[in-house]
Design a protein around this motif. Sequence first.
Motif, PDB file in Angstrom:
ATOM      1  N   GLU A  53     -12.518   9.522  -0.694  1.00 60.15           N
ATOM      2  CA  GLU A  53     -12.422   9.167  -2.056  1.00 60.15           C
ATOM      3  C   GLU A  53     -11.092   8.622  -2.146  1.00 60.15           C
ATOM      4  O   GLU A  53     -11.024   7.469  -2.797  1.00 60.15           O
ATOM      5  CB  GLU A  53     -12.348  10.503  -2.703  1.00 60.15           C
ATOM      6  CG  GLU A  53     -12.565  10.646  -4.037  1.00 60.15           C
ATOM      7  CD  GLU A  53     -13.009  11.605  -4.851  1.00 60.15           C
ATOM      8  OE1 GLU A  53     -13.348  11.730  -5.403  1.00 60.15           O
ATOM      9  OE2 GLU A  53     -13.221  12.702  -4.080  1.00 60.15           O
ATOM     10  N   ASP A  54     -10.227   8.943  -1.749  1.00 60.32           N
ATOM     11  CA  ASP A  54      -8.735   8.186  -1.899  1.00 60.32           C
ATOM     12  C   ASP A  54      -8.656   7.272  -1.025  1.00 60.32           C
ATOM     13  O   ASP A  54      -8.241   7.635   0.224  1.00 60.32           O
ATOM     14  CB  ASP A  54      -7.799   9.186  -1.533  1.00 60.32           C
ATOM     15  CG  ASP A  54      -6.293   8.372  -2.118  1.00 60.32           C
ATOM     16  OD1 ASP A  54      -6.540   7.362  -2.832  1.00 60.32           O
ATOM     17  OD2 ASP A  54      -5.193   8.566  -2.487  1.00 60.32           O
ATOM     18  N   CYS A  55      -9.110   6.387  -0.556  1.00 59.76           N
ATOM     19  CA  CYS A  55      -9.195   5.185   0.822  1.00 59.76           C
ATOM     20  C   CYS A  55      -7.823   4.173   0.716  1.00 59.76           C
ATOM     21  O   CYS A  55      -7.655   3.557   2.069  1.00 59.76           O
ATOM     22  CB  CYS A  55     -10.555   4.379   0.321  1.00 59.76           C
ATOM     23  SG  CYS A  55     -11.011   3.755  -1.071  1.00 59.76           S
ATOM     24  N   MET A  56      -7.201   5.187   0.000  1.00 63.55           N
ATOM     25  CA  MET A  56      -5.565   4.465   0.051  1.00 63.55           C
ATOM     26  C   MET A  56      -4.874   5.186   1.503  1.00 63.55           C
ATOM     27  O   MET A  56      -4.031   4.094   1.993  1.00 63.55           O
ATOM     28  CB  MET A  56      -4.861   3.992  -1.156  1.00 63.55           C
ATOM     29  CG  MET A  56      -5.021   3.312  -2.300  1.00 63.55           C
ATOM     30  SD  MET A  56      -4.953   1.797  -1.675  1.00 63.55           S
ATOM     31  CE  MET A  56      -2.894   1.405  -1.482  1.00 63.55           C
ATOM     32  N   GLU A  57      -5.165   5.964   1.314  1.00 65.69           N
ATOM     33  CA  GLU A  57      -3.962   6.330   2.421  1.00 65.69           C
ATOM     34  C   GLU A  57      -4.169   5.680   3.738  1.00 65.69           C
ATOM     35  O   GLU A  57      -2.906   6.037   4.512  1.00 65.69           O
ATOM     36  CB  GLU A  57      -3.918   8.168   2.638  1.00 65.69           C
ATOM     37  CG  GLU A  57      -3.864   8.583   3.653  1.00 65.69           C
ATOM     38  CD  GLU A  57      -4.162  10.482   4.203  1.00 65.69           C
ATOM     39  OE1 GLU A  57      -3.694  10.663   4.436  1.00 65.69           O
ATOM     40  OE2 GLU A  57      -4.420  11.232   2.094  1.00 65.69           O
ATOM     41  N   ASN A  58      -5.329   4.934   4.402  1.00 66.51           N
ATOM     42  CA  ASN A  58      -5.772   4.302   5.162  1.00 66.51           C
ATOM     43  C   ASN A  58      -5.133   2.902   5.414  1.00 66.51           C
ATOM     44  O   ASN A  58      -5.555   2.408   5.728  1.00 66.51           O
ATOM     45  CB  ASN A  58      -7.001   5.462   6.558  1.00 66.51           C
ATOM     46  CG  ASN A  58      -6.289   6.638   6.569  1.00 66.51           C
ATOM     47  OD1 ASN A  58      -5.807   6.864   7.379  1.00 66.51           O
ATOM     48  ND2 ASN A  58      -7.386   7.634   6.232  1.00 66.51           N
ATOM     49  N   MET A  59      -5.160   2.648   4.345  1.00 62.62           N
ATOM     50  CA  MET A  59      -6.028   1.010   3.776  1.00 62.62           C
ATOM     51  C   MET A  59      -4.314   0.565   4.665  1.00 62.62           C
ATOM     52  O   MET A  59      -3.135   1.079   4.296  1.00 62.62           O
ATOM     53  CB  MET A  59      -5.832   0.947   2.736  1.00 62.62           C
ATOM     54  CG  MET A  59      -5.744  -0.714   2.415  1.00 62.62           C
ATOM     55  SD  MET A  59      -6.066  -1.325   1.315  1.00 62.62           S
ATOM     56  CE  MET A  59      -7.790  -0.027   0.351  1.00 62.62           C
ATOM     57  N   GLN A  60      -4.528  -0.324   5.629  1.00 65.93           N
ATOM     58  CA  GLN A  60      -3.391  -1.452   5.693  1.00 65.93           C
ATOM     59  C   GLN A  60      -4.062  -3.074   5.252  1.00 65.93           C
ATOM     60  O   GLN A  60      -5.304  -3.641   5.001  1.00 65.93           O
ATOM     61  CB  GLN A  60      -3.119  -1.887   7.044  1.00 65.93           C
ATOM     62  CG  GLN A  60      -2.616  -0.343   7.697  1.00 65.93           C
ATOM     63  CD  GLN A  60      -2.330  -0.060   9.213  1.00 65.93           C
ATOM     64  OE1 GLN A  60      -2.377  -1.091   9.773  1.00 65.93           O
ATOM     65  NE2 GLN A  60      -1.240   0.331   9.268  1.00 65.93           N
TER      66      GLN A  60
END
Length: 117
Positions: A53-60
């Motif tokens: 749901e919060d996909c920023m954590e694994n985004m590069q």
Amino acid sequence: PDYERPSYGRNDAPLRLNLMTFYFQVGKHPEMPDSVPYLYLSIRGPAGFYFEEDCMENMQVLNSSLETSQFPCSTSNPQAWCPGVITSWPQNLEPEECLGIGHSARVSVPNPLARVW
């Protein structure tokens, strides 16, 4: 085509988190008034892939601090089959939010016209 795929975040064990790499190119710069603070990108993964749901954590995002030699179609690793060269994400315009819903995600990036430099 044959190439050495990057293995960022890969874990083939059952029920383990796996990361996926999305390559895309913006064909035309969107022009939004400076009153619109963010532009939104919609990304859809293949069937069976689910975004957190919060996909920023694994985004590069591809930027100058990442080792680009492992990315196909980058300036340091061009491949004959690449439709174009992948360049770094524009500095100061990197994604700020990512909302995952199933196999789709909405990514918020700053509107460069609204950005105070």
